[in-house]
Design an enzyme around this catalytic site. Structure first.
Site, PDB file in Angstrom:
ATOM      1  N   HIS A  86      -4.094  -1.762  -6.152  1.00 18.11           N
ATOM      2  CA  HIS A  86      -3.324  -0.595  -6.552  1.00 18.11           C
ATOM      3  C   HIS A  86      -4.311   0.497  -6.955  1.00 18.11           C
ATOM      4  CE1 HIS A  86       0.575  -2.992  -7.617  1.00 18.11           C
ATOM      5  NE2 HIS A  86       0.270  -3.006  -6.331  1.00 18.11           N
ATOM      6  N   ASP A 124       0.824  -1.220   0.000  1.00 20.11           N
ATOM      7  CA  ASP A 124       0.000   0.000   0.000  1.00 20.11           C
ATOM      8  C   ASP A 124       0.857   1.269   0.000  1.00 20.11           C
ATOM      9  OD1 ASP A 124      -2.654  -1.289   0.207  1.00 20.11           O
ATOM     10  OD2 ASP A 124      -1.923  -1.920   2.168  1.00 20.11           O
TER      11      ASP A 124
END
Length: 424
Positions: free
Chosen positions: A41, A13
């Site tokens: 993503h 992340d």
């Protein structure tokens, strides 16, 4: 342009998708080389906001070929749904710009069942799985109990292969967990539904990549998650079940001969973590809530609140070394703009001894963070496009981080949009 890998340095992340989306204009091919639909993503550009879980982040660039390599956990159902969702937002996805390796192993419905059943069995000892079937899938892959995507196209021996696998999987589902079992007809129905839709995308991508590499075309390798979730080098056992390092990219893409000249490691300007496991610099309470809300830190796949804290320079330095990083992209600098003073974790204290190296995973639970504080800048930096336009406090923060982790910070993200970036 040389071949390049974009990898996560920490727990995942970090903002890899936005960096792939930004840099793909300079590349011919983008390859996802490991992982599955268990992480997301997030990409924001002129086409909108997207949360990609399986599709490579190069799909927004015309003329770029996007490859799902043989190292990917191929979830047919989720991939097809993602394609439909992204198409609905006006993005063209065809077998000309998205291709799936015929050597991808297929993540089957029973993998998700087993993931959920095992987390249920573990109860309060659970690993914090996203329950997308990733661990059971990779266990089956390495014990040679998976179906390859190419078998959806070349079906001569598929029925016999499925029967052989089901003999074993049904035993585990029923006798170990008391779960539901599957018939050959169930699996063919699943493959006929989603497999037939994706059949035109399945190709010999290894040959495509090898030929492209020989022809001098540039390849961008896109990783999922980060160094600390790597199966071999992460915070075992709280890792993913694949290798997230750049070193695995040529193998997981299907082009083992490819050389990677540039490795861009993506680092958040503070720390975040989704899932279980040791997280030395973690914040709790009001401090954590403020940072989480400022950065909107919720999992792209799960929606779970991310665990947050100051930048952990010990863990980051380790991630940089594991990845062989040549350049750093520092993301979400703008999120820190609300702070009067910004803490940074510069070392750990382990049983009274201060250490500046990342220790063996089981030692992390006995580590405490050692902080320093730097002055904040307390102003909006999202409009800055040149390094010199940043407040001196922001530049001091960047340069201190750079010195601590031992790799040049080449990109500084000051916002989520594609152009909200500083090239340094």
């Amino acid at each position: 342009m040389n071949n390049c890998a974009i990898v996560g340095i920490n727990w995942g992340d970090e903002g890899k998708g936005r960096m792939v989306d930004l840099l793909t204009e300079s590349y011919d091919i983008v390859v996802r080389y490991q992982g599955g639909g268990n992480a997301g993503h997030t990409v924001i550009n002129e086409k909108g906001k997207f949360a990609l879980h399986l599709l490579p982040s190069g799909i927004f660039r015309d003329g770029v070929i996007n490859v799902l390599g043989n190292g990917v956990a191929l979830d047919l159902e989720n991939l097809w749904k993602e394609i439909e969702q992204v198409r609905a937002q006006g993005v063209e996805i065809t077998p000309d710009n998205v291709v799936i390796s015929d050597r991808c192993s297929v993540l089957m419905p029973w993998h998700k069942d087993l993931d959920q059943l095992e987390e249920l069995r573990l109860a309060d000892r659970a690993f914090g799985s996203t329950k997308q079937g990733i661990a059971p899938f990779y266990a089956d892959k390495y014990s040679k109990k998976t179906i390859l995507a190419g078998e959806i196209v070349h079906r001569d021996a598929l029925k016999e292969h499925i029967e052989t696998i089901l003999d074993f999987k049904n035993l585990v589902l029923e006798k170990v967990y008391g779960g539901k079992t599957y018939t050959v007809e169930d699996i063919f129905a699943y493959l006929d539904d989603y497999g037939e839709k994706l059949k035109p995308f399945i190709k010999d991508t290894g040959r495509l990549l090898r030929e492209s590499n020989k022809a001098g075309k540039s390849i961008l390798f896109e990783a999922q998650l980060g160094s600390l979730r790597d199966l071999d080098f992460g915070i075992h056992p709280f890792t993913t079940s694949s290798n997230t390092t750049a070193a695995f990219a040529p193998v997981g893409s299907g082009c083992p001969s490819a050389k990677i000249e540039k490795i861009i490691g993506v680092v958040k300007a503070y720390s975040t973590c989704v899932g279980e496991g040791p997280f030395v610099a973690e914040w709790f309470g009001e401090e954590a809530d403020k940072l989480r809300e400022a950065g909107f830190e919720y999992g792209a796949k799960t929606g779970r609140p991310r665990r947050v804290g100051p930048i952990d320079l010990v863990a980051t330095r380790y991630g940089v070394e594991v990845q062989g990083t040549t350049d750093i992209a520092l993301t979400k600098m703008d999120v820190l703009s609300y702070m009067e003073e910004i803490p940074l974790c510069v070392a750990y204290k382990h049983k009274g001894e201060e250490i500046d190296y990342f220790p063996f995973p089981s030692m992390l639970n006995d580590c405490e963070p050692v902080y320093i504080k730097m002055p904040g800048w307390k102003c909006d930096i999202s409009k800055c496009r040149k390094y010199e336009e940043l407040p001196i406090e922001a530049r001091n923060y960047i340069e201190f981080v750079e010195k601590q982790i031992g790799a040049p910070i080449t990109y500084v993200s000051v916002g989520a949009a594609r152009d909200e970036i500083i090239y340094r």
